[in-house]
Design an enzyme around this catalytic site. Structure first.
Site, PDB file in Angstrom:
ATOM      1  N   ASP A  31      39.588  18.995   1.462  1.00 56.16           N
ATOM      2  CA  ASP A  31      39.798  20.063   2.435  1.00 56.16           C
ATOM      3  C   ASP A  31      38.560  20.972   2.463  1.00 56.16           C
ATOM      4  O   ASP A  31      37.980  21.291   1.427  1.00 56.16           O
ATOM      5  CB  ASP A  31      41.045  20.882   2.049  1.00 56.16           C
ATOM      6  CG  ASP A  31      41.536  21.772   3.183  1.00 56.16           C
ATOM      7  OD1 ASP A  31      42.620  21.506   3.717  1.00 56.16           O
ATOM      8  OD2 ASP A  31      40.814  22.733   3.532  1.00 56.16           O
ATOM      9  N   ASN A  86      52.707  20.666   6.747  1.00 62.34           N
ATOM     10  CA  ASN A  86      53.014  21.813   7.599  1.00 62.34           C
ATOM     11  C   ASN A  86      53.320  21.320   9.010  1.00 62.34           C
ATOM     12  O   ASN A  86      52.665  20.393   9.494  1.00 62.34           O
ATOM     13  CB  ASN A  86      51.816  22.769   7.641  1.00 62.34           C
ATOM     14  CG  ASN A  86      51.522  23.365   6.267  1.00 62.34           C
ATOM     15  OD1 ASN A  86      52.438  23.623   5.491  1.00 62.34           O
ATOM     16  ND2 ASN A  86      50.253  23.557   5.958  1.00 62.34           N
ATOM     17  N   GLY A  92      52.699  26.806   9.677  1.00 63.48           N
ATOM     18  CA  GLY A  92      51.295  27.083   9.372  1.00 63.48           C
ATOM     19  C   GLY A  92      50.371  25.932   9.692  1.00 63.48           C
ATOM     20  O   GLY A  92      49.259  25.856   9.157  1.00 63.48           O
ATOM     21  N   GLN A  93      50.807  25.018  10.570  1.00 63.74           N
ATOM     22  CA  GLN A  93      49.933  23.898  10.940  1.00 63.74           C
ATOM     23  C   GLN A  93      48.814  24.404  11.852  1.00 63.74           C
ATOM     24  O   GLN A  93      49.084  25.084  12.847  1.00 63.74           O
ATOM     25  CB  GLN A  93      50.741  22.803  11.650  1.00 63.74           C
ATOM     26  CG  GLN A  93      49.925  21.551  11.930  1.00 63.74           C
ATOM     27  CD  GLN A  93      50.756  20.406  12.482  1.00 63.74           C
ATOM     28  OE1 GLN A  93      51.954  20.572  12.804  1.00 63.74           O
ATOM     29  NE2 GLN A  93      50.160  19.234  12.600  1.00 63.74           N
ATOM     30  N   HIS A  99      48.980  15.440   8.552  1.00 65.76           N
ATOM     31  CA  HIS A  99      48.255  15.332   7.282  1.00 65.76           C
ATOM     32  C   HIS A  99      49.119  15.807   6.132  1.00 65.76           C
ATOM     33  O   HIS A  99      49.942  16.705   6.285  1.00 65.76           O
ATOM     34  CB  HIS A  99      46.951  16.140   7.323  1.00 65.76           C
ATOM     35  CG  HIS A  99      47.110  17.547   7.797  1.00 65.76           C
ATOM     36  ND1 HIS A  99      47.214  17.874   9.143  1.00 65.76           N
ATOM     37  CD2 HIS A  99      47.210  18.714   7.128  1.00 65.76           C
ATOM     38  CE1 HIS A  99      47.356  19.187   9.259  1.00 65.76           C
ATOM     39  NE2 HIS A  99      47.363  19.721   8.050  1.00 65.76           N
ATOM     40  N   HIS A 101      48.823  17.576   2.579  1.00 68.87           N
ATOM     41  CA  HIS A 101      47.969  18.291   1.630  1.00 68.87           C
ATOM     42  C   HIS A 101      48.315  17.780   0.239  1.00 68.87           C
ATOM     43  O   HIS A 101      49.491  17.596  -0.087  1.00 68.87           O
ATOM     44  CB  HIS A 101      48.263  19.792   1.661  1.00 68.87           C
ATOM     45  CG  HIS A 101      47.860  20.472   2.921  1.00 68.87           C
ATOM     46  ND1 HIS A 101      46.665  21.132   3.064  1.00 68.87           N
ATOM     47  CD2 HIS A 101      48.505  20.614   4.104  1.00 68.87           C
ATOM     48  CE1 HIS A 101      46.593  21.650   4.272  1.00 68.87           C
ATOM     49  NE2 HIS A 101      47.693  21.350   4.931  1.00 68.87           N
TER      50      HIS A 101
HETATM   51  P1  5GP Z   1      47.137  22.797   8.225  1.00 65.59           P
HETATM   52  O1  5GP Z   1      47.066  24.294   8.164  1.00 65.59           O
HETATM   53  O2  5GP Z   1      47.068  22.283   9.634  1.00 65.59           O
HETATM   54  O3  5GP Z   1      48.309  22.234   7.457  1.00 65.59           O
HETATM   55  O4  5GP Z   1      45.885  22.294   7.443  1.00 65.59           O
HETATM   56  C1  5GP Z   1      44.675  21.973   8.027  1.00 65.59           C
HETATM   57  C2  5GP Z   1      43.667  21.934   6.914  1.00 65.59           C
HETATM   58  O5  5GP Z   1      42.514  21.273   7.401  1.00 65.59           O
HETATM   59  C3  5GP Z   1      43.224  23.312   6.428  1.00 65.59           C
HETATM   60  O6  5GP Z   1      43.510  23.421   5.042  1.00 65.59           O
HETATM   61  C4  5GP Z   1      41.732  23.341   6.728  1.00 65.59           C
HETATM   62  O7  5GP Z   1      41.003  23.957   5.703  1.00 65.59           O
HETATM   63  C5  5GP Z   1      41.387  21.879   6.858  1.00 65.59           C
HETATM   64  N1  5GP Z   1      40.301  21.570   7.795  1.00 65.59           N
HETATM   65  C6  5GP Z   1      40.166  22.045   9.060  1.00 65.59           C
HETATM   66  N2  5GP Z   1      39.077  21.521   9.642  1.00 65.59           N
HETATM   67  C7  5GP Z   1      38.513  20.695   8.720  1.00 65.59           C
HETATM   68  C8  5GP Z   1      37.359  19.867   8.736  1.00 65.59           C
HETATM   69  O8  5GP Z   1      36.617  19.781   9.719  1.00 65.59           O
HETATM   70  N3  5GP Z   1      37.093  19.167   7.606  1.00 65.59           N
HETATM   71  C9  5GP Z   1      37.886  19.229   6.492  1.00 65.59           C
HETATM   72  N4  5GP Z   1      37.533  18.486   5.445  1.00 65.59           N
HETATM   73  N5  5GP Z   1      38.993  19.991   6.456  1.00 65.59           N
HETATM   74  C10 5GP Z   1      39.298  20.724   7.542  1.00 65.59           C
END
Ligand code: 5GP
Ligand code: ZN
Length: 113
Positions: A31, A86, A92-93, A99, A101
């Site tokens: 991440d 999420n 919080g997505q 994906h 985590h």
């Molecule tokens: P969400 O909040 O949608 O569950 O998680 C998305 C995650 O993707 C976040 O933890 C954010 O830091 C990560 N993320 C967003 N853009 C990128 C990216 O371009 N590269 C990587 N490696 N992680 C990303």
């Protein structure tokens, strides 16, 4: 592949990525903004928006096998880890490509904030 989806671009290597684990169907990578000493994301290479949008039940079993393999590479199997999905606004997505985590390397508080 969905246009303008950052995770589709990572999955297709349009954006360079250092895979932690990869097979035909999934890729795991670090991440960008880690919330734990070990914070990986495991994604299906095919675009699925949220956990509400997958059809193939087998996908989830195979995804969790990819989570297992990623946890092994990160050496988290003994101390444990947390896996989180999420969904949309209240979940919080922020990236609308399904994906998992995978968070480890420290004790995870419960309930989360
Ligand atoms: P969400 O909040 O949608 O569950 O998680 C998305 C995650 O993707 C976040 O933890 C954010 O830091 C990560 N993320 C967003 N853009 C990128 C990216 O371009 N590269 C990587 N490696 N992680 C990303
Ligand atoms: Zn996508």
């Amino acid at each position: 592949m969905s246009e303008n989806c950052i995770f589709c671009k990572i999955a297709s290597k349009q954006i360079p990525v250092q895979p932690i684990f990869e097979n035909e169907e999934f890729i795991a990578f670090y991440d960008l903004n880690p919330q734990a000493p070990a914070h990986a994301l495991v994604i299906p290479k095919n675009h699925v928006e949220t956990i509400m949008d997958f059809e193939d039940e087998g996908l989830m079993g195979r995804a969790l096998k990819a989570v297992q393999e990623t946890a092994k590479v990160l050496n988290l199997t003994e101390e444990g880890f947390r896996t989180v999905i999420n969904c949309r606004e209240n979940g919080g997505q922020t990236v609308y490509h399904l994906h998992f985590h995978l968070l480890g390397g420290r004790f995870m508080q419960w309930p989360p904030g």
